[in-house]
Design an enzyme around this catalytic site. Structure first.
Site, PDB file in Angstrom:
ATOM      1  N   ASP A  30      57.397  39.299  19.215  1.00 39.23           N
ATOM      2  CA  ASP A  30      57.038  38.499  18.051  1.00 39.23           C
ATOM      3  C   ASP A  30      55.514  38.289  18.039  1.00 39.23           C
ATOM      4  OD1 ASP A  30      58.831  36.261  16.193  1.00 39.23           O
ATOM      5  OD2 ASP A  30      56.654  36.052  16.300  1.00 39.23           O
ATOM      6  N   GLY A  92      65.281  28.504   8.286  1.00 43.70           N
ATOM      7  CA  GLY A  92      64.021  28.973   8.871  1.00 43.70           C
ATOM      8  C   GLY A  92      63.783  30.465   8.759  1.00 43.70           C
ATOM      9  N   GLN A  93      64.628  31.177   7.987  1.00 44.79           N
ATOM     10  CA  GLN A  93      64.402  32.619   7.852  1.00 44.79           C
ATOM     11  C   GLN A  93      63.192  32.878   6.956  1.00 44.79           C
ATOM     12  OE1 GLN A  93      67.731  34.946   6.333  1.00 44.79           O
ATOM     13  NE2 GLN A  93      66.693  36.879   6.806  1.00 44.79           N
ATOM     14  N   HIS A  99      67.500  39.782  11.715  1.00 48.77           N
ATOM     15  CA  HIS A  99      66.869  39.889  13.045  1.00 48.77           C
ATOM     16  C   HIS A  99      67.355  38.775  13.940  1.00 48.77           C
ATOM     17  CE1 HIS A  99      64.274  37.439  10.445  1.00 48.77           C
ATOM     18  NE2 HIS A  99      63.939  36.746  11.532  1.00 48.77           N
ATOM     19  N   HIS A 101      66.243  36.545  17.356  1.00 51.80           N
ATOM     20  CA  HIS A 101      65.166  36.151  18.260  1.00 51.80           C
ATOM     21  C   HIS A 101      65.757  36.088  19.660  1.00 51.80           C
ATOM     22  CE1 HIS A 101      62.443  34.392  15.046  1.00 51.80           C
ATOM     23  NE2 HIS A 101      63.601  34.399  14.408  1.00 51.80           N
TER      24      HIS A 101
END
Ligand code: 5GP
Ligand code: ZN
Length: 113
Positions: A30, A92-93, A99, A101
């Site tokens: 990230d 929170g996307q 994807h 985390h």
């Protein structure tokens, strides 16, 4: 998909620090890590979010989770890591390409914020 940053990373068009890739899955660091280990795991095939996946994606979803386990081993965090997906803006996307985390390397609180 055009104008999708994770599609561009998956195709190699945009640079990222790739830590794992195979025929279906790409994983990279990230760019704004929130833990000492913070990896983004994406399917090469564009799916908007987990809730948009269908029966045809069942095998791919399994592969993503298996890849997460492999990546945790590669990065030597297999004993303590968290795998999370933010589905929708309210959760929170911020990138509309499914994807996960993979977070590790610090104490992970529960419940998450
Ligand atoms: P979300 O907020 O959608 O759950 O997570 C998106 C994540 O992707 C964020 O943690 C953000 O830092 C990361 N990210 C967004 N764009 C890029 C990029 O171009 N390169 C990398 N390496 N990470 C990105
Ligand atoms: Zn995409």
């Amino acid at each position: 998909m055009a104008d999708c940053i994770f599609c561009s990373i998956a195709s190699g068009e945009v640079n990222a620090k790739v830590v794992y890739d195979d025929a279906d899955v790409v994983a990279f660091l990230d760019r704004n890590p929130v833990a000492p280990t913070h990896v983004i795991i994406v399917p090469r095939r564009h799916i908007d979010r987990l809730g948009a996946a269908g029966e045809a994606d069942a095998e791919l979803l399994g592969k993503l989770q298996l890849a997460a386990g492999k990546i945790a081993k590669i990065l030597k965090v297999e004993n303590a890591f968290r795998l999370v997906t933010n589905n929708g803006k309210g959760a929170g996307q911020s990138v509309d390409h499914l994807h996960y985390h993979l977070l590790a390397g610090r104490k992970l609180l529960w419940p998450p914020g």
